[in-house]
Design a protein around this motif. Structure first.
Motif, PDB file in Angstrom:
ATOM      1  N   LEU A   1       9.289   9.551   3.655  1.00  0.00           N
ATOM      2  CA  LEU A   1       8.415   8.400   3.878  1.00  0.00           C
ATOM      3  C   LEU A   1       8.783   7.252   2.943  1.00  0.00           C
ATOM      4  N   GLU A   2       9.006   7.560   1.675  1.00  0.00           N
ATOM      5  CA  GLU A   2       9.349   6.510   0.711  1.00  0.00           C
ATOM      6  C   GLU A   2      10.697   5.875   1.019  1.00  0.00           C
ATOM      7  N   ILE A   3      11.653   6.662   1.512  1.00  0.00           N
ATOM      8  CA  ILE A   3      12.956   6.088   1.888  1.00  0.00           C
ATOM      9  C   ILE A   3      12.777   5.094   3.031  1.00  0.00           C
ATOM     10  N   VAL A   4      11.961   5.457   4.001  1.00  0.00           N
ATOM     11  CA  VAL A   4      11.703   4.535   5.115  1.00  0.00           C
ATOM     12  C   VAL A   4      10.955   3.303   4.607  1.00  0.00           C
ATOM     13  N   GLU A   5       9.932   3.507   3.775  1.00  0.00           N
ATOM     14  CA  GLU A   5       9.174   2.369   3.235  1.00  0.00           C
ATOM     15  C   GLU A   5      10.069   1.453   2.401  1.00  0.00           C
ATOM     16  N   LEU A   6      10.935   2.038   1.590  1.00  0.00           N
ATOM     17  CA  LEU A   6      11.860   1.240   0.786  1.00  0.00           C
ATOM     18  C   LEU A   6      12.813   0.466   1.692  1.00  0.00           C
ATOM     19  N   SER A   7      13.314   1.101   2.726  1.00  0.00           N
ATOM     20  CA  SER A   7      14.230   0.425   3.655  1.00  0.00           C
ATOM     21  C   SER A   7      13.532  -0.728   4.361  1.00  0.00           C
ATOM     22  N   ILE A   8      12.270  -0.528   4.732  1.00  0.00           N
ATOM     23  CA  ILE A   8      11.500  -1.613   5.347  1.00  0.00           C
ATOM     24  C   ILE A   8      11.274  -2.735   4.342  1.00  0.00           C
ATOM     25  N   ALA A   9      10.973  -2.378   3.094  1.00  0.00           N
ATOM     26  CA  ALA A   9      10.779  -3.393   2.055  1.00  0.00           C
ATOM     27  C   ALA A   9      12.054  -4.214   1.862  1.00  0.00           C
ATOM     28  N   ILE A  10      13.195  -3.564   1.867  1.00  0.00           N
ATOM     29  CA  ILE A  10      14.484  -4.265   1.704  1.00  0.00           C
ATOM     30  C   ILE A  10      14.732  -5.178   2.902  1.00  0.00           C
TER      31      ILE A  10
ATOM     32  N   SER B   1       0.817  -1.219   0.000  1.00  0.00           N
ATOM     33  CA  SER B   1       0.000   0.000   0.000  1.00  0.00           C
ATOM     34  C   SER B   1       0.852   1.271   0.000  1.00  0.00           C
ATOM     35  N   SER B   2       2.161   1.127  -0.089  1.00  0.00           N
ATOM     36  CA  SER B   2       3.047   2.299  -0.127  1.00  0.00           C
ATOM     37  C   SER B   2       2.951   2.972  -1.487  1.00  0.00           C
ATOM     38  N   THR B   3       3.573   4.132  -1.610  1.00  0.00           N
ATOM     39  CA  THR B   3       3.582   4.858  -2.886  1.00  0.00           C
ATOM     40  C   THR B   3       4.786   4.468  -3.754  1.00  0.00           C
ATOM     41  N   LEU B   4       5.530   3.455  -3.351  1.00  0.00           N
ATOM     42  CA  LEU B   4       6.725   3.065  -4.094  1.00  0.00           C
ATOM     43  C   LEU B   4       6.399   2.511  -5.476  1.00  0.00           C
ATOM     44  N   GLY B   5       5.288   1.825  -5.601  1.00  0.00           N
ATOM     45  CA  GLY B   5       4.915   1.196  -6.868  1.00  0.00           C
ATOM     46  C   GLY B   5       5.343  -0.253  -6.912  1.00  0.00           C
ATOM     47  N   LYS B   6       4.462  -1.093  -7.414  1.00  0.00           N
ATOM     48  CA  LYS B   6       4.709  -2.539  -7.411  1.00  0.00           C
ATOM     49  C   LYS B   6       5.909  -2.930  -8.270  1.00  0.00           C
ATOM     50  N   VAL B   7       6.079  -2.311  -9.419  1.00  0.00           N
ATOM     51  CA  VAL B   7       7.219  -2.670 -10.282  1.00  0.00           C
ATOM     52  C   VAL B   7       8.535  -2.381  -9.552  1.00  0.00           C
ATOM     53  N   LEU B   8       8.657  -1.205  -8.976  1.00  0.00           N
ATOM     54  CA  LEU B   8       9.889  -0.856  -8.257  1.00  0.00           C
ATOM     55  C   LEU B   8      10.145  -1.843  -7.121  1.00  0.00           C
TER      56      LEU B   8
END
Length: 155
Positions: A123-132, A31-38
């Motif tokens: 926010l996206e940097i934190v979300e990306l870091s959590i995704a990683i 549900s983040s704004t990162l995008g599914k492809v990324l």
């Protein structure tokens, strides 16, 4: 020697609360704004690094389902040498490799972080870091518990 990979433990059934907690984190990532492809590019690249066949197969299939072509998918290990990835994707892939290969280098990670700041909100940097962090956790379970990969045609 058998070519069949047999799981060591069915950890999701043995520890369902922990499994559901991980599924919850995946829901937040989706549900983040990162995008599914990324996210799937990052998940596939981290899974390549960690040697998790199960996760790599899953995320490559997800990428194909989203219309990604084979050349971009096959070029993930060499993303620095090709021009198939946007600057945003390149920053995310660099950050993913940095956070996945923590033991490989202990020097400053400011360059990778600064590249992120040019393309992602805080926010996206934190979300990306959590995704990683999350895909690294899935990879460790997949490799450690020998999650199998079903032999089936790739789209």
């Amino acid at each position: 020697m058998s070519n069949t990979i047999v799981p060591r433990l069915t950890w999701a059934k043995i520890a369902p609360k922990a499994f559901q907690a991980m599924i919850g984190v995946n829901g937040a990532i989706e549900s983040s704004t990162l995008g599914k492809v990324l996210v799937d590019l990052v998940f596939a690249r981290v899974s390549q690094i960690n040697g998790c066949a199960h996760c790599l197969d899953m995320h490559v299939r997800d990428l194909r389902h989203q219309g990604e072509d084979w050349q971009r998918i096959n070029s993930l290990p060499t993303w620095r040498e090709v021009n198939f990835f946007s600057e945003r994707e390149r920053a995310a892939l660099a950050w993913a490799e940095t956070l996945t290969r923590l033991a490989d280098r202990h020097e400053d990670r400011d360059a990778e972080f600064e590249a992120l700041q040019a393309h992602f909100s805080e926010l996206e940097i934190v979300e990306l870091s959590i995704a990683i962090a999350q895909i690294n956790a899935w990879n460790r379970l997949g490799v450690g518990m020998r999650s199998p990969v079903a032999a089936k045609a790739m789209p």
